[in-house]
Write a protein that holds these residues in place. Structure first.
Motif, short mmCIF file in Angstrom:
data_model
loop_
_atom_site.label_atom_id
_atom_site.label_comp_id
_atom_site.label_asym_id
_atom_site.label_seq_id
_atom_site.Cartn_x
_atom_site.Cartn_y
_atom_site.Cartn_z
N VAL A 63 76.99 51.62 61.97
CA VAL A 63 75.62 51.41 61.51
C VAL A 63 75.07 52.74 61.03
CG1 VAL A 63 73.29 50.70 62.16
CG2 VAL A 63 75.26 49.48 63.09
N ARG A 64 74.48 52.76 59.83
CA ARG A 64 73.91 53.98 59.30
C ARG A 64 72.63 54.32 60.09
NH1 ARG A 64 74.84 56.75 54.70
NH2 ARG A 64 76.94 56.19 55.41
N GLY B 196 81.11 60.71 77.24
CA GLY B 196 82.05 60.24 76.23
C GLY B 196 81.41 59.91 74.90
N LYS B 197 80.28 60.53 74.59
CA LYS B 197 79.58 60.26 73.33
C LYS B 197 79.65 61.50 72.44
CE LYS B 197 76.28 56.78 74.90
NZ LYS B 197 74.84 56.38 74.92
N ALA B 198 80.19 61.32 71.25
CA ALA B 198 80.28 62.42 70.29
C ALA B 198 79.04 62.39 69.39
CB ALA B 198 81.54 62.30 69.45
N LEU B 199 78.19 63.40 69.51
CA LEU B 199 76.95 63.44 68.75
C LEU B 199 77.10 64.08 67.38
CD1 LEU B 199 74.40 64.45 71.57
CD2 LEU B 199 75.12 62.16 70.84
N LEU B 200 78.11 64.93 67.21
CA LEU B 200 78.26 65.64 65.95
C LEU B 200 78.76 64.76 64.79
CD1 LEU B 200 79.56 69.20 66.85
CD2 LEU B 200 77.31 68.53 66.01
N HIS C 102 78.71 62.09 58.97
CA HIS C 102 78.87 60.93 58.09
C HIS C 102 77.74 59.92 58.18
CE1 HIS C 102 80.18 58.89 61.71
NE2 HIS C 102 81.24 59.68 61.83
N GLY C 103 76.87 60.05 59.17
CA GLY C 103 75.67 59.22 59.23
C GLY C 103 75.75 57.97 60.07
N ASN C 104 76.97 57.54 60.46
CA ASN C 104 77.12 56.26 61.16
C ASN C 104 77.37 56.43 62.65
OD1 ASN C 104 76.89 54.96 58.68
ND2 ASN C 104 79.10 55.00 58.35
N LYS C 105 76.92 55.42 63.42
CA LYS C 105 77.22 55.33 64.84
C LYS C 105 77.80 53.96 65.13
CE LYS C 105 73.84 58.41 67.09
NZ LYS C 105 72.77 58.45 68.12
N PRO C 106 78.74 53.84 66.07
CA PRO C 106 79.24 52.52 66.47
C PRO C 106 78.21 51.83 67.35
CG PRO C 106 80.32 54.26 67.74
CD PRO C 106 79.46 54.96 66.75
N LEU C 107 77.64 50.75 66.84
CA LEU C 107 76.54 50.08 67.52
C LEU C 107 76.69 48.56 67.39
CD1 LEU C 107 73.69 52.35 66.12
CD2 LEU C 107 74.44 52.30 68.52
N THR D 151 71.89 45.92 65.16
CA THR D 151 71.08 47.13 65.17
C THR D 151 70.56 47.42 63.76
OG1 THR D 151 72.45 48.05 66.93
CG2 THR D 151 71.03 49.59 65.73
N PRO D 152 69.26 47.60 63.59
CA PRO D 152 68.73 47.91 62.25
C PRO D 152 69.27 49.25 61.75
CG PRO D 152 66.97 47.29 63.78
CD PRO D 152 68.19 47.50 64.60
N ALA D 153 69.61 49.30 60.48
CA ALA D 153 70.15 50.53 59.89
C ALA D 153 69.04 51.28 59.15
CB ALA D 153 71.28 50.20 58.93
#
Length: 245
Positions: free
Chosen positions: A27-28, A193-197, A202-207, A211-213
């Protein structure tokens, strides 16, 4: 006497399995303008620390980088009002109750889609300290080789006090917040276990798929470009316009 439930279903019947959670999808979250702001600001801050410590002729670059940070801060304030969903201040301006619930591990998971409650505090603190550094730099006077472009607008005693804060407490606070920011990234990676960088690259997170983008199309980017130009113009107006004695 058996209850209706016992009559219809054997005692050893298996318990129905809980429905499986929906698979996570990209999700962006961080739009391109936010990501560019983040990395440009990081580079500018590193450059400011280095040039400030070197002093001498490097102060010319220190001053230029300070102007760049001013333009970036103006842009971020504007983008925090009209930018992508998760870049807007409204999306991570959490109240005390939400913060307390987050610290206790009881907060709604959606508060971590963008900046978490703790991360939001760090963002606001960093923006405030940077604004303080830029402001004091503009009116500073070290009585040796550097005079801020707006120093003539204040009394000499105020300029000297601004210089002392800029080189002392202001610099210390900035370095502490940057160190805390880096430490938080490492802690989230190791402990949770969360990679914030990567999402900031690239702008996306696994959600979850519902989830609204954040909007991140051509229209948003053109708007960001216009706001960036406005921010540069505002910075030039402050430095060149107000900087004339």
């Amino acid at each position: 006497m058996n209850t209706p439930d016992q009559t219809l279903r054997p005692v050893d019947a298996p318990t129905p399995a809980a429905p499986a959670a929906a698979p996570l999808v990209p999700v962006r979250v961080w739009d391109l303008p936010t990501r560019l702001f983040h990395w440009l600001l990081a580079l500018a801050v590193v450059g400011l620390v280095i040039t400030g410590n070197l002093g001498g002729n490097w102060m010319t670059w220190h001053q230029r980088l300070g102007y760049a940070v001013l333009a970036l801060l103006i842009f971020r304030v504007l983008w925090g009002l009209v930018g992508g969903r998760w870049s807007r201040f409204a999306s991570f301006l959490h109240g005390p109750g939400t913060l307390l619930a987050y610290l206790r591990g009881r907060a709604d998971p959606r508060v971590e889609v963008g900046h978490s409650p703790l991360g939001a505090l760090s963002v606001f603190a960093l923006l405030a300290v940077l604004a303080g550094q830029v402001g004091t730099g503009l009116i500073s006077d070290d009585e040796i080789a550097f005079v801020g472009p707006l120093a003539h607008w204040v009394e000499s005693s105020t300029a000297y006090a601004a210089t002392a804060y800029h080189k002392g407490w202001g610099k210390t606070l900035l370095l502490a917040l940057v160190g805390l920011h880096v430490a938080a990234i490492v802690w989230y990676r190791i402990a949770r276990g969360k990679a914030l960088l990567p999402p900031m690259l690239h702008g996306n997170k696994p959600l979850p798929p519902d989830t609204p983008a954040s909007a991140d199309g051509p229209r948003q980017r053109l708007l960001a470009l216009a706001l960036a130009a406005l921010s540069v113009a505002a910075t030039a107006g402050i430095v060149l316009g107000l900087g004339q004695p």
